[in-house]
Scaffold this motif. Structure first.
Motif, PDB file in Angstrom:
ATOM      1  N   PRO A   1      -7.876  -3.745  -8.047  1.00  9.69           N
ATOM      2  CA  PRO A   1      -8.431  -2.861  -9.085  1.00  9.69           C
ATOM      3  C   PRO A   1      -9.365  -1.802  -8.509  1.00  9.69           C
ATOM      4  CG  PRO A   1      -8.535  -5.155  -9.779  1.00  9.69           C
ATOM      5  CD  PRO A   1      -8.136  -5.164  -8.333  1.00  9.69           C
ATOM      6  N   VAL A   2      -9.419  -0.667  -9.173  1.00  9.34           N
ATOM      7  CA  VAL A   2     -10.332   0.397  -8.780  1.00  9.34           C
ATOM      8  C   VAL A   2     -11.760  -0.146  -8.794  1.00  9.34           C
ATOM      9  CG1 VAL A   2     -11.260   2.650  -9.410  1.00  9.34           C
ATOM     10  CG2 VAL A   2      -8.810   2.199  -9.645  1.00  9.34           C
ATOM     11  N   GLY A   3     -12.510   0.160  -7.747  1.00  5.68           N
ATOM     12  CA  GLY A   3     -13.891  -0.302  -7.668  1.00  5.68           C
ATOM     13  C   GLY A   3     -14.052  -1.661  -7.028  1.00  5.68           C
ATOM     14  N   SER A   4     -12.964  -2.260  -6.563  1.00  2.00           N
ATOM     15  CA  SER A   4     -13.063  -3.567  -5.904  1.00  2.00           C
ATOM     16  C   SER A   4     -13.876  -3.438  -4.613  1.00  2.00           C
ATOM     17  CB  SER A   4     -11.669  -4.111  -5.576  1.00  2.00           C
ATOM     18  OG  SER A   4     -10.942  -4.377  -6.748  1.00  2.00           O
ATOM     19  N   PRO A   5     -14.635  -4.459  -4.275  1.00  2.00           N
ATOM     20  CA  PRO A   5     -15.416  -4.390  -3.029  1.00  2.00           C
ATOM     21  C   PRO A   5     -14.509  -4.380  -1.813  1.00  2.00           C
ATOM     22  CG  PRO A   5     -15.505  -6.590  -3.990  1.00  2.00           C
ATOM     23  CD  PRO A   5     -14.838  -5.724  -5.008  1.00  2.00           C
ATOM     24  N   ALA A   6     -15.041  -3.912  -0.699  1.00  2.00           N
ATOM     25  CA  ALA A   6     -14.284  -3.918   0.548  1.00  2.00           C
ATOM     26  C   ALA A   6     -13.884  -5.346   0.906  1.00  2.00           C
ATOM     27  CB  ALA A   6     -15.123  -3.304   1.663  1.00  2.00           C
TER      28      ALA A   6
ATOM     29  N   GLY B   1      -3.492  -3.420   5.811  1.00  2.00           N
ATOM     30  CA  GLY B   1      -2.195  -2.780   5.719  1.00  2.00           C
ATOM     31  C   GLY B   1      -1.585  -2.854   4.340  1.00  2.00           C
ATOM     32  N   VAL B   2      -1.884  -3.930   3.621  1.00  2.00           N
ATOM     33  CA  VAL B   2      -1.414  -4.032   2.233  1.00  2.00           C
ATOM     34  C   VAL B   2      -2.218  -3.085   1.342  1.00  2.00           C
ATOM     35  CG1 VAL B   2      -1.137  -5.552   0.236  1.00  2.00           C
ATOM     36  CG2 VAL B   2      -0.629  -6.400   2.544  1.00  2.00           C
ATOM     37  N   LEU B   3      -3.531  -3.064   1.547  1.00  2.00           N
ATOM     38  CA  LEU B   3      -4.382  -2.243   0.684  1.00  2.00           C
ATOM     39  C   LEU B   3      -4.127  -0.755   0.863  1.00  2.00           C
ATOM     40  CD1 LEU B   3      -7.782  -4.159   0.909  1.00  2.00           C
ATOM     41  CD2 LEU B   3      -6.046  -4.287  -0.882  1.00  2.00           C
ATOM     42  N   ASP B   4      -3.826  -0.318   2.093  1.00  2.00           N
ATOM     43  CA  ASP B   4      -3.564   1.116   2.285  1.00  2.00           C
ATOM     44  C   ASP B   4      -2.073   1.450   2.147  1.00  2.00           C
ATOM     45  OD1 ASP B   4      -2.276   0.503   4.700  1.00  2.00           O
ATOM     46  OD2 ASP B   4      -3.941   1.169   5.946  1.00  2.00           O
ATOM     47  N   LYS B   5      -1.281   0.463   1.754  1.00  2.00           N
ATOM     48  CA  LYS B   5       0.149   0.610   1.482  1.00  2.00           C
ATOM     49  C   LYS B   5       0.968   0.936   2.721  1.00  2.00           C
ATOM     50  CE  LYS B   5      -0.406   1.659  -3.424  1.00  2.00           C
ATOM     51  NZ  LYS B   5       0.031   2.483  -4.572  1.00  2.00           N
TER      52      LYS B   5
END
Length: 492
Positions: free
Chosen positions: A132-137, A171-175
């Motif tokens: 979700p948008v705003g999720s912590p690092a 790698g998943v988070l940055d697609k």
């Protein structure tokens, strides 16, 4: 079931595909600003909503481009004109408007479907963002100990290390590796990494697609172990058909062994558009088993492997006939129950008719997929109970046939990945259950490794989990263990 979810490339229930033109002609006016200017199209948000579709529902989402979402599968639609889009099969998908100018229906070759609402579910909304948008690092957290029979541990104390976890998740988070819904890494006898994305969590059953085949193989193994049927007896008599088309002595010789190794000899090849037994010809028929037994023979059983989903259906139905149980009920009693998997935690229709909108596949929670893999990695044992014979597991994970240029056992793949390391490129051999979209169960006993992936990367031909394994997980393990050479080998 390789093409389960190929909803945009074959004409099936739950499909937006069409080979040819839509069934109803539609004249559409295009709002042109001028002959030399770019057409002004209505916004994609006009089409967002939930629509009736093929006995269920379909959602249309517009995160950036337009997508049809069916049973969690995300299928892109490319704009052709104002209210007409093109699906993955190259066919038109037409949106209709009412007298008020609002979209009220969508049409494809299977019919016209009404729009039920202008909203989509939160899960579908979440399905276009890894987090979700705003999720912590991201910060590594050890998987939760749930007292479910799965030991957990800290990846920092495993052969992988926290750097591998960070690289995989990043790698998943940055697609870099898109549409990976879940990752579970079990190494050194413990679950050391468990992460979910795109709105999924550990309690959400995920489609297995063709990884269901490996589950069928386990259920068959249980039926053989319990004496309900043998591997090498002719199987067609179990099906009870008084007359069978294309009678052939070779057909009468088909056994369970031939079905499990995809060497039935029947004219069935899911990779061939012209194969009468291919799944794209099967799913709209009222009796899939009848279609299969009526096929012509093209080879002698046991000689040539072809990817044939119908062979799996035959094997499952034969178990039902031999045991008197439905395949899902038998699986719960003899396979899942002993693993502590509750019947309410998975779904599986096994009607094998055109009323089966899930096409014979099951949905399962990722941790339960891991339990299934652990059973095979531990030679059929769960705790102190021998759930499957060790010999059956060994054969299942062996190289008994060749299918699509890859070794194949009893409904398990025996594949390999090329892994680059500082001292050169090595080949790592893996036993795998695989399904379209990124459903993967990998077993590498030499590295004390099980990896489970779920995904929604349908119909793209890509395999993000293979890349994650080859680029991060396996290199880290080879380096940590000082391996200088290939790992494993085709098991004959």
């Amino acid at each position: 079931m390789r093409y389960l979810g190929f909803f945009l490339t074959i004409t099936l229930a739950l499909a937006l595909t069409a080979i040819g033109k839509p069934s109803i002609a539609q004249n559409l006016a295009t709002d042109l600003a001028g002959p030399s200017q770019v057409p002004k199209f209505p916004p994609l948000t006009d089409f967002v909503g939930t629509y009736a579709y093929q006995g269920g529902t379909m959602e249309i989402a517009a995160p950036e481009e337009l997508y049809a979402v069916i049973s969690g599968g995300k299928y892109p639609l490319r704009r052709k004109s104002a209210d007409v889009f093109i699906n993955g099969g190259g066919a038109d998908v037409i949106f209709h408007r009412g007298s008020d100018g609002q979209v009220n229906a969508v049409e494809d070759n299977t019919g016209l479907y009404q729009r039920l609402s202008a909203t989509i579910t939160p899960l579908t909304e979440a399905g276009f963002r890894p987090r979700p948008v705003g999720s912590p690092a991201y910060r590594y957290r050890m998987p939760s100990a749930l007292k479910d029979g799965i030991p957990v541990g800290n990846i920092a104390r495993s052969d992988l290390g926290t750097d591998a976890a960070s690289r995989v998740v990043a790698g998943v988070l940055d697609k870099t590796w898109p549409d990976v819904d879940g990752i579970l890494i079990f190494q050194g006898g413990k679950l050391v990494l468990e992460e979910y994305f795109y709105g999924y969590d550990r309690n959400t059953p995920h489609q297995l697609r063709s990884a269901t085949k490996s589950v069928v193989g386990a259920v068959v193994g249980s039926a053989v172990a319990n004496g309900a049927i043998t591997l090498d007896e002719p199987v067609l008599p179990w099906l009870g058909y008084a007359d069978i088309a294309n009678a052939d002595p070779r057909k009468a010789a088909i056994t369970l062994r031939h079905l499990l190794t995809l060497q039935s000899g029947l004219d069935c090849n899911d990779y061939s558009a012209n194969s009468p037994g291919g799944e794209n010809k099967l799913y709209d028929k009222p009796d899939w088993i009848r279609v299969m037994v009526d096929l012509k023979m093209v080879e002698a059983p046991g000689t040539v492997g072809h990817y044939c989903t119908g062979a799996t259906f035959l094997a499952g139905r034969i178990v039902e006939k031999a045991t008197g149980w439905t395949l899902p009920d038998y699986a719960q009693e003899h396979l899942f129950g002993p693993l502590g998997i509750r019947r309410s935690d998975w779904t599986w229709d096994h009607y094998l008719t055109n009323s089966d909108k899930s096409f014979g596949m099951m949905s399962m929670r990722p941790r339960d997929m891991l339990k299934f893999a652990m059973l095979y990695a531990n030679e059929g044992r769960w705790g102190k109970k021998q759930v499957l014979p060790a010999a059956w597991v060994k054969q299942s994970l062996s190289s008994l046939s060749r299918v699509e240029n890859t070794d194949y056992g009893f409904l398990w793949w025996r594949m390999s990945l090329r892994v680059s390391t500082p001292d050169g490129t090595h080949r790592v051999y893996i036993s795998a259950a695989q399904g379209n979209g990124g459903q993967k169960i990998y077993i590498v006993p030499e590295l004390d490794l099980i990896a489970v992936f779920t995904g929604s990367r349908y119909n793209t031909g890509g395999a993000p989990p293979n890349k994650i394994m080859a680029e991060v997980v396996l290199p880290a393990l080879l380096q940590a263990r000082g391996v200088n050479g290939d790992v494993g080998a085709p098991i004959r």
